[in-house]
Design a protein around this motif. Structure first.
Motif, PDB file in Angstrom:
ATOM      1  N   SER A   1       0.855  -1.328   0.079  1.00 22.86           N
ATOM      2  CA  SER A   1       0.076  -0.049   0.017  1.00 22.86           C
ATOM      3  C   SER A   1       0.639   1.350  -0.037  1.00 22.86           C
ATOM      4  CB  SER A   1      -0.976  -0.095   1.178  1.00 22.86           C
ATOM      5  OG  SER A   1      -1.891   1.143   1.171  1.00 22.86           O
TER       6      SER A   1
ATOM      7  N   SER B   1       0.771   3.603  -3.526  1.00 23.46           N
ATOM      8  CA  SER B   1       0.013   4.836  -3.227  1.00 23.46           C
ATOM      9  C   SER B   1       1.181   5.979  -3.444  1.00 23.46           C
ATOM     10  CB  SER B   1      -0.583   5.103  -1.779  1.00 23.46           C
ATOM     11  OG  SER B   1       0.313   4.815  -0.799  1.00 23.46           O
TER      12      SER B   1
ATOM     13  N   LEU C   1      -5.245  -1.782   3.300  1.00 23.22           N
ATOM     14  CA  LEU C   1      -4.877  -0.816   2.352  1.00 23.22           C
ATOM     15  C   LEU C   1      -5.223   0.425   2.348  1.00 23.22           C
ATOM     16  CD1 LEU C   1      -5.816  -3.159  -1.038  1.00 23.22           C
ATOM     17  CD2 LEU C   1      -3.358  -2.465  -0.351  1.00 23.22           C
TER      18      LEU C   1
ATOM     19  N   SER D   1      -2.494   3.727   3.066  1.00 24.44           N
ATOM     20  CA  SER D   1      -2.299   4.479   1.572  1.00 24.44           C
ATOM     21  C   SER D   1      -2.453   5.967   1.753  1.00 24.44           C
ATOM     22  CB  SER D   1      -3.476   3.968   0.817  1.00 24.44           C
ATOM     23  OG  SER D   1      -3.462   4.745  -0.317  1.00 24.44           O
TER      24      SER D   1
ATOM     25  N   VAL E   1      -8.468   5.000  -1.465  1.00 25.96           N
ATOM     26  CA  VAL E   1      -8.966   3.669  -1.845  1.00 25.96           C
ATOM     27  C   VAL E   1     -10.170   3.583  -2.087  1.00 25.96           C
ATOM     28  CG1 VAL E   1      -8.662   1.130  -1.040  1.00 25.96           C
ATOM     29  CG2 VAL E   1      -6.782   2.697  -0.532  1.00 25.96           C
TER      30      VAL E   1
END
Ligand code: CP
Ligand code: NVA
Length: 334
Positions: A95, A99, A118, A122, A126
């Motif tokens: 992640s 990202s 995630l 991130s 998401v």
């Protein structure tokens, strides 16, 4: 961080959810009228949207890739055999890295915690593309379809659905149902759910769904049945989905037996007393056991419109969550 994520319709206020549906409707209407989609054309220029999919997909993959392309960005599909995630690398590391290079992560996972984690790690929005618990993009498309089919009957304060709309869900209590029910709570729609007793909505999920009504200006209601005929009474819309979701394949025989009598048919709707002009929704993929051919391919069926509406749902979600460089376009409540 103050990045907003779309993991469930529960992440949205009534106003935000309504706006996504109505934005989707407006962009679709523009395209159908043959006008250039000026409002969305450059929203994702030179931005990459990572699509981490650990399960198969037709609609979600195609609609997301097409939406990103329409908006001037690049969709990067990362299937389960393409990246290190799950085999050789943690969610945290994955992640952080993905990202750092992209504007959005759209993820289809098994356990809902995977997409939640995630999101936690991130630095960009998401969007849940289906987890075992929720399917928010499907719910946006479903309410867009309902809006289009019922808008001439007027709309309630949400601007999306008419007053006193009743939806009946007949089948398994799954991810598609949970977000649909949350959408109902937010928009003031009454939903009746019929499942076999052993496949009812889990208690914690039911509590979560009901809680969503508490912040809605005029909340919907949810009621549970174990007899399909009871749930379809007075329904304007009957909805179902597969009896065997992805990841449950080994339970197939047991489930087919448990769901006997739950097939959506014209006779079931008539016996139960659905509205004479009831409409049918199914997120697809469809199997004949859960709905007869007559309903699936008949004049009540909105399923292909619903499928096409996944494109406009994806456009609206990407516009709402990503198009301002990782900042949500609606007010951040925190
Ligand atoms: N309705 C839906 O999400 O379909 P896919 O699994 O094909 O994406
Ligand atoms: N309930 C189904 C939906 C697929 C779009 C599944 O999770 O497999």
């Amino acid at each position: 961080s103050n990045v907003r994520h779309l993991l469930t319709i529960g992440d949205l206020s009534t106003a935000e959810f309504s706006k996504l549906v109505l934005n989707a409707a407006a962009h679709k209407a523009t395209a159908k009228a043959g006008r250039p989609p000026k409002l969305i054309r450059k929203k994702l220029t030179r931005q990459t949207v990572a699509m981490i999919f650990s399960k198969r997909s037709t609609r979600t993959r195609v609609s997301t890739e097409a939406a990103v392309t329409m908006m001037g960005g690049h969709p990067m599909f990362l299937g389960k055999d393409d990246i290190q995630l799950g085999v050789n690398e943690s969610l945290y590391d994955t992640s952080k890295i993905i990202s750092s290079m992209t504007s959005c992560i759209v993820a289809r996972v098994g356990p809902h915690d995977d997409v939640a984690n995630l999101a936690k790690y991130s630095s960009v929005p998401v969007i849940n593309a289906l987890s075992n618990d929720f399917h928010p993009l499907q719910t946006i498309a479903d309410f867009l379809t309902i809006h289009e089919a019922f808008k001439e009957q007027g709309v309630n304060s949400s601007g999306v659905v008419p007053d006193k709309l009743k939806i009946a869900w007949v089948g398994d209590a799954n991810n598609v149902l949970f977000d649909l029910a949350i959408g109902c709570m937010k928009l003031g729609v009454d939903i009746s759910v019929a499942t076999p007793p052993d496949y009812r909505i889990p208690e914690t999920m039911m509590a979560f769904i009901k809680e969503q009504g508490k912040t809605a200006p005029s909340p919907g209601t949810i009621s549970e049945y174990f007899v399909p005929e009871e749930a379809v009474k007075d329904a304007n819309v009957i909805v179902t989905d597969t009896w065997v979701s992805m990841g449950q394949e080994e339970e197939t025989q047991k489930r087919l037996k448990a769901f006997a009598g739950f097939q959506v048919t014209d006779e079931l709707a008539k016996r139960g007393g659905a509205k004479t002009d009831w409409k049918f929704l199914h997120c697809l993929p469809r199997h004949p056991e859960e709905v007869s051919d007559e309903v699936m391919y008949g004049p009540r069926s909105l399923v292909f419109q619903e499928g096409e509406n996944r494109l406009w749902a994806a456009v609206a979600a990407l516009e709402g969550f990503v198009a301002k460089k990782g900042r949500f376009v609606f007010d951040n409540p925190s």
